[in-house]
Design a protein around this motif. Structure first.
Motif, mmCIF file in Angstrom:
data_model
loop_
_atom_site.group_PDB
_atom_site.id
_atom_site.type_symbol
_atom_site.label_atom_id
_atom_site.label_comp_id
_atom_site.label_asym_id
_atom_site.label_seq_id
_atom_site.Cartn_x
_atom_site.Cartn_y
_atom_site.Cartn_z
ATOM 1 N N HIS A 29 0.844 -1.192 0.000
ATOM 2 C CA HIS A 29 0.000 0.000 0.000
ATOM 3 C C HIS A 29 0.882 1.247 0.000
ATOM 4 O O HIS A 29 1.958 1.258 0.609
ATOM 5 C CB HIS A 29 -0.879 0.030 1.252
ATOM 6 C CG HIS A 29 -2.012 -0.939 1.234
ATOM 7 N ND1 HIS A 29 -3.185 -0.683 0.558
ATOM 8 C CD2 HIS A 29 -2.162 -2.149 1.827
ATOM 9 C CE1 HIS A 29 -4.015 -1.704 0.728
ATOM 10 N NE2 HIS A 29 -3.419 -2.609 1.488
ATOM 11 N N PRO A 30 0.417 2.324 -0.640
ATOM 12 C CA PRO A 30 1.191 3.565 -0.622
ATOM 13 C C PRO A 30 1.557 4.012 0.792
ATOM 14 O O PRO A 30 2.677 4.466 1.037
ATOM 15 C CB PRO A 30 0.265 4.564 -1.309
ATOM 16 C CG PRO A 30 -0.566 3.729 -2.236
ATOM 17 C CD PRO A 30 -0.779 2.434 -1.514
ATOM 18 N N GLY A 31 0.624 3.889 1.738
ATOM 19 C CA GLY A 31 0.902 4.304 3.113
ATOM 20 C C GLY A 31 2.002 3.489 3.765
ATOM 21 O O GLY A 31 2.863 4.028 4.478
ATOM 22 N N LEU A 32 1.998 2.184 3.541
ATOM 23 C CA LEU A 32 3.042 1.335 4.097
ATOM 24 C C LEU A 32 4.388 1.620 3.453
ATOM 25 O O LEU A 32 5.425 1.631 4.125
ATOM 26 C CB LEU A 32 2.669 -0.140 3.915
ATOM 27 C CG LEU A 32 1.700 -0.732 4.932
ATOM 28 C CD1 LEU A 32 1.244 -2.118 4.489
ATOM 29 C CD2 LEU A 32 2.348 -0.808 6.311
ATOM 30 N N ALA A 37 -3.536 -6.326 -7.096
ATOM 31 C CA ALA A 37 -3.961 -4.976 -7.469
ATOM 32 C C ALA A 37 -2.897 -3.931 -7.161
ATOM 33 O O ALA A 37 -2.753 -2.941 -7.884
ATOM 34 C CB ALA A 37 -5.255 -4.617 -6.750
ATOM 35 N N LEU A 38 -2.136 -4.163 -6.098
ATOM 36 C CA LEU A 38 -1.158 -3.167 -5.680
ATOM 37 C C LEU A 38 0.113 -3.229 -6.519
ATOM 38 O O LEU A 38 0.951 -2.309 -6.448
ATOM 39 C CB LEU A 38 -0.851 -3.343 -4.193
ATOM 40 C CG LEU A 38 -2.074 -3.118 -3.291
ATOM 41 C CD1 LEU A 38 -1.742 -3.397 -1.838
ATOM 42 C CD2 LEU A 38 -2.618 -1.693 -3.445
ATOM 43 N N TYR A 39 0.258 -4.273 -7.313
ATOM 44 C CA TYR A 39 1.320 -4.344 -8.323
ATOM 45 C C TYR A 39 0.789 -3.826 -9.660
ATOM 46 O O TYR A 39 1.461 -3.096 -10.374
ATOM 47 C CB TYR A 39 1.820 -5.782 -8.480
ATOM 48 C CG TYR A 39 2.483 -6.322 -7.244
ATOM 49 C CD1 TYR A 39 3.868 -6.284 -7.098
ATOM 50 C CD2 TYR A 39 1.734 -6.869 -6.202
ATOM 51 C CE1 TYR A 39 4.483 -6.773 -5.965
ATOM 52 C CE2 TYR A 39 2.335 -7.357 -5.055
ATOM 53 C CZ TYR A 39 3.714 -7.304 -4.943
ATOM 54 O OH TYR A 39 4.322 -7.774 -3.811
ATOM 55 N N GLU A 40 -0.449 -4.205 -9.954
ATOM 56 C CA GLU A 40 -1.076 -3.853 -11.226
ATOM 57 C C GLU A 40 -1.154 -2.341 -11.421
ATOM 58 O O GLU A 40 -1.068 -1.839 -12.558
ATOM 59 C CB GLU A 40 -2.469 -4.475 -11.263
ATOM 60 C CG GLU A 40 -3.197 -4.385 -12.581
ATOM 61 C CD GLU A 40 -4.468 -5.216 -12.579
ATOM 62 O OE1 GLU A 40 -5.341 -4.910 -13.404
ATOM 63 O OE2 GLU A 40 -4.590 -6.156 -11.760
ATOM 64 N N ARG A 41 -1.314 -1.609 -10.339
ATOM 65 C CA ARG A 41 -1.432 -0.158 -10.436
ATOM 66 C C ARG A 41 -0.161 0.493 -10.983
ATOM 67 O O ARG A 41 -0.180 1.646 -11.401
ATOM 68 C CB ARG A 41 -1.813 0.441 -9.080
ATOM 69 C CG ARG A 41 -0.810 0.203 -7.974
ATOM 70 C CD ARG A 41 -1.379 0.583 -6.600
ATOM 71 N NE ARG A 41 -1.520 2.014 -6.447
ATOM 72 C CZ ARG A 41 -0.538 2.805 -5.989
ATOM 73 N NH1 ARG A 41 0.626 2.294 -5.649
ATOM 74 N NH2 ARG A 41 -0.746 4.091 -5.864
ATOM 75 N N HIS A 42 0.949 -0.252 -10.990
ATOM 76 C CA HIS A 42 2.204 0.263 -11.554
ATOM 77 C C HIS A 42 2.442 -0.249 -12.975
ATOM 78 O O HIS A 42 3.545 -0.102 -13.502
ATOM 79 C CB HIS A 42 3.374 -0.121 -10.651
ATOM 80 C CG HIS A 42 3.361 0.602 -9.337
ATOM 81 N ND1 HIS A 42 3.877 1.869 -9.181
ATOM 82 C CD2 HIS A 42 2.865 0.240 -8.127
ATOM 83 C CE1 HIS A 42 3.708 2.254 -7.918
ATOM 84 N NE2 HIS A 42 3.093 1.294 -7.264
ATOM 85 N N GLY A 43 1.424 -0.829 -13.586
ATOM 86 C CA GLY A 43 1.527 -1.236 -14.981
ATOM 87 C C GLY A 43 2.509 -2.370 -15.201
ATOM 88 O O GLY A 43 2.702 -3.241 -14.346
ATOM 89 N N SER A 64 -1.637 -9.333 7.122
ATOM 90 C CA SER A 64 -0.909 -8.417 6.245
ATOM 91 C C SER A 64 -0.383 -7.239 7.058
ATOM 92 O O SER A 64 0.758 -7.234 7.497
ATOM 93 C CB SER A 64 -1.809 -7.943 5.102
ATOM 94 O OG SER A 64 -2.227 -9.039 4.305
ATOM 95 N N ARG A 65 -1.225 -6.241 7.301
ATOM 96 C CA ARG A 65 -0.779 -5.049 8.018
ATOM 97 C C ARG A 65 -0.225 -5.374 9.405
ATOM 98 O O ARG A 65 0.730 -4.727 9.867
ATOM 99 C CB ARG A 65 -1.925 -4.047 8.152
ATOM 100 C CG ARG A 65 -2.229 -3.300 6.864
ATOM 101 C CD ARG A 65 -3.301 -2.242 7.086
ATOM 102 N NE ARG A 65 -3.578 -1.513 5.870
ATOM 103 C CZ ARG A 65 -2.922 -0.425 5.488
ATOM 104 N NH1 ARG A 65 -1.954 0.050 6.238
ATOM 105 N NH2 ARG A 65 -3.233 0.191 4.368
ATOM 106 N N GLY A 66 -0.832 -6.347 10.080
ATOM 107 C CA GLY A 66 -0.371 -6.695 11.415
ATOM 108 C C GLY A 66 1.093 -7.097 11.447
ATOM 109 O O GLY A 66 1.766 -6.942 12.475
ATOM 110 N N ILE A 67 1.587 -7.623 10.341
ATOM 111 C CA ILE A 67 3.002 -7.985 10.230
ATOM 112 C C ILE A 67 3.795 -6.883 9.549
ATOM 113 O O ILE A 67 4.878 -6.494 9.998
ATOM 114 C CB ILE A 67 3.148 -9.314 9.468
ATOM 115 C CG1 ILE A 67 2.665 -10.466 10.357
ATOM 116 C CG2 ILE A 67 4.596 -9.550 9.022
ATOM 117 C CD1 ILE A 67 2.554 -11.793 9.640
#
Length: 305
Positions: free
Chosen positions: A32-35, A76-82, A279-282
């Motif tokens: 995620h962008p925030g992470l 999806a979080l990889y796909e957003r970078h084409g 995910s986020r918890g780690i």
């Protein structure tokens, strides 16, 4: 290079063995962008590559021992970078394979006919650069629309995880609705998955796994996604998850509120089949590898304690 289908054991026994060996934890790789910002990384293909490869490294101990049963990159979080993002995803999947950790591509694909066959080939076929050990699927165009992916997964020793009971508020309007025979849509999905898994559980692989397991579940090709915060919903809908022969991928532990005690009570006799996703918890423990390893170990101890 990945092993060929002829050399590869069926997915269910492979996952069950990984869960016995490393514990029933699936580490989500969610750049995620925030992470990324919290880790001091740019929201670029280079940033998500550094992020992803660090998580893979942290999921093995210094001696190479796996600390998690599986890794689940959020596509999806990889796909957003084409194209550059997909290239990072390819390398991440290969890194995990090289580390000996199973991968679940969280792409939630679902379509019909030749299009579904195309998705199946992309994510489950030997030789594809995106081939993972398993793929998440959406069944809401009809369970049988997923047949190309289910059959290809079985033929290549891979698996699928089909959305059944999700914790998002919108999911209930579809999943709890009564369909043919006045059975809920979710119950019908689980019933059909169980029928597919009975095919697997009649095989030599499954029989051998059952004989050698000693404890834990014997699992088929078709897994199910069941939210970790709502496992008791299955009971209210008269769904027998334990009889499904399915690995139960359970997102929602930790940051989203699910606790081990609540999951154990909710999943009840199906608990040995549960692969708990965090995910986020780690990931909030990063970016240092040792801090991530410590968080992974503590998470596994909490789940299995």
């Amino acid at each position: 290079m990945t092993s060929s289908a002829a050399e590869r054991q069926s997915f269910g026994p492979r996952l069950a063995a990984a869960m016995r060996r490393a514990g029933p934890l699936c580490v989500g790789i969610d750049p995620h962008p925030g992470l990324l910002a919290d880790w001091g990384l740019d929201d670029t293909a280079a940033g998500i590559e550094r992020f992803s490869r660090t998580v893979v490294e942290a999921s093995t101990d210094r001696d190479g021992t796996s600390l998690a049963a599986a890794l689940k990159p959020q596509v999806a979080l990889y796909e957003r970078h084409g194209a550059a993002g997909f290239a990072v995803l390819e390398r991440t999947l290969q890194d995990a394979h090289d580390a000996g950790i199973l991968t679940i591509a969280d792409a939630k694909r679902g379509d019909i006919g030749s299009t579904m066959q195309g998705y199946a080939s992309a994510w489950l076929e030997d030789g594809s650069p995106l081939a993972a050990d398993a793929l998440t699927l959406s069944p809401f165009l009809g369970y049988e629309s997923l047949r190309p992916a289910i059959d290809l997964a079985r033929n290549t020793g891979r698996g699928v995880f089909i959305l059944a009971l999700t914790s998002n508020p919108e999911g209930a309007s579809v999943q709890h609705a009564l369909g043919e025979g006045q059975v809920s849509v979710a119950a019908d999905i689980v019933r059909r998955a169980a029928a597919d898994n009975r095919i697997d559980l009649d095989t030599t692989d499954a029989a051998d796994a059952a004989a050698s397991a000693g404890k834990g579940a014997v699992l088929g090709t078709v897994g199910l996604v069941v939210g970790a915060t709502i496992p008791d919903t299955a009971r209210r809908l008269s769904i027998d998850l334990a009889a499904s022969g399915a690995a139960l991928l359970a997102p929602g532990y930790g940051a989203q509120g699910a606790t081990t005690e609540r999951m154990r009570l909710g999943f009840d006799t199906a608990w040995p089949q549960v692969l708990v996703n965090s995910s986020r918890g780690i990931l909030t423990a990063g970016p240092e590898v040792e801090a991530l390893r410590t968080r992974i170990r503590l998470t596994t101890e909490d789940i299995t304690g």
